[in-house]
Design a protein around this motif. Structure first.
Motif, short mmCIF file in Angstrom:
data_model
loop_
_atom_site.label_atom_id
_atom_site.label_comp_id
_atom_site.label_asym_id
_atom_site.label_seq_id
_atom_site.Cartn_x
_atom_site.Cartn_y
_atom_site.Cartn_z
N PHE A 1 0.83 -1.21 0.00
CA PHE A 1 0.00 0.00 0.00
C PHE A 1 0.86 1.26 0.00
N ILE A 2 1.89 1.27 0.82
CA ILE A 2 2.79 2.43 0.88
C ILE A 2 3.48 2.63 -0.47
N GLY A 3 3.92 1.55 -1.07
CA GLY A 3 4.58 1.64 -2.38
C GLY A 3 3.66 2.18 -3.45
N TRP A 4 2.42 1.68 -3.52
CA TRP A 4 1.47 2.16 -4.51
C TRP A 4 1.11 3.61 -4.23
N ASN A 5 0.94 3.94 -2.95
CA ASN A 5 0.61 5.30 -2.58
C ASN A 5 1.72 6.25 -3.00
N LEU A 6 2.96 5.86 -2.77
CA LEU A 6 4.10 6.67 -3.16
C LEU A 6 4.15 6.82 -4.68
N LEU A 7 3.99 5.73 -5.39
CA LEU A 7 4.04 5.77 -6.85
C LEU A 7 2.92 6.64 -7.40
N PHE A 8 1.72 6.40 -6.93
CA PHE A 8 0.56 7.08 -7.51
C PHE A 8 0.55 8.55 -7.16
N GLU A 9 0.68 8.87 -5.88
CA GLU A 9 0.54 10.27 -5.47
C GLU A 9 1.79 11.09 -5.74
N VAL A 10 2.92 10.64 -5.32
CA VAL A 10 4.13 11.46 -5.42
C VAL A 10 4.67 11.50 -6.84
N VAL A 11 4.88 10.35 -7.44
CA VAL A 11 5.46 10.31 -8.78
C VAL A 11 4.48 10.85 -9.81
N GLY A 12 3.24 10.40 -9.73
CA GLY A 12 2.23 10.88 -10.68
C GLY A 12 2.02 12.37 -10.59
N TRP A 13 1.92 12.91 -9.39
CA TRP A 13 1.72 14.35 -9.20
C TRP A 13 2.93 15.14 -9.69
N THR A 14 4.12 14.66 -9.37
CA THR A 14 5.34 15.38 -9.74
C THR A 14 5.52 15.46 -11.26
N ILE A 15 5.10 14.44 -11.97
CA ILE A 15 5.21 14.47 -13.43
C ILE A 15 4.02 15.21 -14.05
N GLY A 16 2.83 14.97 -13.54
CA GLY A 16 1.63 15.56 -14.13
C GLY A 16 1.44 17.04 -13.83
N TRP A 17 1.92 17.50 -12.69
CA TRP A 17 1.72 18.89 -12.29
C TRP A 17 2.31 19.88 -13.28
N PRO A 18 3.59 19.77 -13.67
CA PRO A 18 4.11 20.75 -14.62
C PRO A 18 3.46 20.65 -16.01
N VAL A 19 3.03 19.46 -16.38
CA VAL A 19 2.36 19.31 -17.68
C VAL A 19 1.06 20.11 -17.69
N TRP A 20 0.25 19.93 -16.64
CA TRP A 20 -1.01 20.67 -16.58
C TRP A 20 -0.79 22.16 -16.43
N ARG A 21 0.25 22.56 -15.68
CA ARG A 21 0.53 23.99 -15.52
C ARG A 21 0.92 24.61 -16.86
N ILE A 22 1.67 23.89 -17.67
CA ILE A 22 2.07 24.40 -18.99
C ILE A 22 0.86 24.44 -19.92
N LEU A 23 0.07 23.37 -19.94
CA LEU A 23 -1.08 23.30 -20.84
C LEU A 23 -2.13 24.36 -20.52
N THR A 24 -2.31 24.68 -19.23
CA THR A 24 -3.34 25.63 -18.84
C THR A 24 -2.77 27.01 -18.52
N LEU A 25 -1.52 27.22 -18.88
CA LEU A 25 -0.85 28.50 -18.65
C LEU A 25 -0.88 28.91 -17.17
N GLY A 26 -0.64 27.96 -16.30
CA GLY A 26 -0.51 28.21 -14.87
C GLY A 26 -1.80 28.27 -14.09
N LYS A 27 -2.94 27.89 -14.68
CA LYS A 27 -4.22 28.00 -13.97
C LYS A 27 -4.67 26.70 -13.29
N PHE A 28 -4.16 25.58 -13.74
CA PHE A 28 -4.56 24.28 -13.16
C PHE A 28 -3.32 23.42 -12.99
N PRO A 29 -3.16 22.78 -11.90
CA PRO A 29 -3.90 22.88 -10.64
C PRO A 29 -3.47 24.10 -9.84
N LYS A 30 -4.35 24.56 -8.99
CA LYS A 30 -4.07 25.76 -8.21
C LYS A 30 -3.09 25.48 -7.08
#
Length: 93
Positions: A28-57
Motif C-alpha cells: 500500500f505504501i509503495g502504490w501510494n508513493l508511486l501514484f501520489e508522489v510520482v504521478g503528481w510530480t510528473i503531471g503537475w508541470p504538464v497541466w501547468r504548462i497546458l493551462t498557462l498556470g491556472k490548473f492545478p491551483k
C-alpha cells in the motif's frame, strides 16, 4: 514432529498472518508513493504548462491539499506520461 506438524501450529500461522499484513502495508505504501508522489510530480508541470498556470491551483509540493478529482486527473496524467516514455524508450533498447 515433522514439517506438517510445525506448520499446523498456531504460532506459525500467526507469524505468517503478521508477515502477510506487513507485506500488504508495504505494498500500500509503495502504490501510494508511486501514484501520489510520482504521478503528481510528473503531471503537475504538464497541466501547468497546458493551462498557462491556472490548473492545478495547488503548489507542486502541496498535493495533499488538492481536491480528490484534481489529484486524480494530475496523478493519472503523470503516470500515463511515465508509461508512455517507458514504452517509447523500450523500442530503442
Amino acid at each position: 514432529m515433522d514439517f506438517d506438524d510445525i506448520f499446523d501450529d498456531g504460532l506459525v500461522k500467526g507469524a505468517i498472518r503478521i508477515l502477510v499484513k506487513v507485506l500488504r502495508a508495504l505494498l500500500f505504501i509503495g502504490w501510494n508513493l508511486l501514484f501520489e508522489v510520482v504521478g503528481w510530480t510528473i503531471g503537475w508541470p504538464v497541466w501547468r504548462i497546458l493551462t498557462l498556470g491556472k490548473f492545478p491551483k495547488e503548489h507542486i509540493r502541496n498535493h495533499e491539499d488538492a481536491p480528490w478529482a484534481t489529484s486524480l486527473i494530475v496523478d493519472l496524467t503523470g503516470l500515463a506520461i511515465l508509461a508512455g516514455i517507458v514504452a517509447w524508450l523500450s523500442h530503442y533498447v
